[in-house]
Design a protein around this motif. Sequence first.
Motif: not given
Length: 449
Positions: A376-383
């Motif tokens: 979740y954190g990886r995707i939230a930072r990008r998108r």
Amino acid sequence: MSRPQVIDDEEHERVHDRVAAIDVAKDTGMVCTRTPHPSRPGAQRASVWTVRARMNAIRVLGRQLRKDGIEIVTLESTSDYWRIWFFVLEACGLAVQLVTAAQAKNLPGRPKTDKLDAMWLARLTEMGLLRASFVPPKAIRDLRDYTRARTRLIHERSRCWQRLEKLLEGALVKLSSVASKLTTLSAQDMIKAMIAGQRDPEILAGLARRTMKAKHDALVEALDGMFDDHHGELAALLLDQIAALDAKVAQLGARAAELAAAIPGGWGIDPDGTTGPGAGTGPDAPALNAVARLAEIPGLSPDLARTIIAETGLDMTRFPDAAHLVSWAGLCPSARQSGPRTRSGRKGRGDTWLRGALGQAAVNASRTATFLGERYGRIARRRGKAKAQVAIARSILVIIWHLLANPEARFTDLGPGYYQTRLDTDRKLRNHLRQIQALGFTVTLTKAG
């Protein structure tokens, strides 16, 4: 020239000889049957008539359709009006399929009447051009009634808390600006004290518990308002309504747990090989019950697990793979390709109850130190957070499909460091060095001891 792609015939290439379709309304249904013509070989003949939506009338219709040798009956899912037709005709021994209005929509520009809609449904059924919607068995439908009623009451309870917050704001009490939420015990004690007639901010702030004691000064300022007796009367009514809703939510949750435990498809297996409603609850059981298997996923509580089972059912053979279940739930965009250009289409509505439960599970999982939380954190930072929540909901649904498809499967968390352990360190170093050198610097790397 590219090589031709060979595609086997789909089901719609096969024609049913005897079909029936019903255009459903609230009080009646327009029935259309298509059967072989008695005097013209190869031709079909349609018959159209109206039947009232009553048990006896539909039973008579079912007997007539069976006498005519009807192979399949199609219903369009119009509100809840289709239920009496589906269940009664199914009890008569007929093969009944429910289809969405989007699939059965008539061609634009043509007249639209109940008669023409029924005839169009029958033609599509005859050619096998319709995909049946998922209608779960009775045990799952009963469980679904309880879980959906529980969800509605939870939403109503949340609205009551919001009304209470607005009431306090109207009384110039800024308690919600200091307390994390009004549902905390400290906030409830303060509200009950105000209802009882206490107006001194110092005394009210002294009711704080645990960590909220550190906010004493801020609470004194927030509780200095114009809360009077009429505010107290309205606040008491809201708290009583919340307490009543709490009791009903607990009652429905307990009843849903009983129904879920009684479904044979969700039973587990004890170490001695026995199965039943209470089997498969221990950690050493070779197969846990379905609710326990799903509750091992980060973000899923037993109540959420039962809500999801009530929507998807336990029989995953209805969905050939996890991607079909994800598409049915409306968690993936539709395909839009024209020539060399491929666009990301809108995602379908899907099952809104299922998506709501998965969204809540995704939010819960995002706060955990697990693989799903790190993802979740990886995707939230990008998108952004919204897309990250949908991505985690989709991942959870894929996991659920595998756990329900194989009762002996167990969830194993990959851990929050899963991505870091699979990074190509040399490639990452080269990328960083190339960027620094492009700025005109020379870098010498020394490995840390």
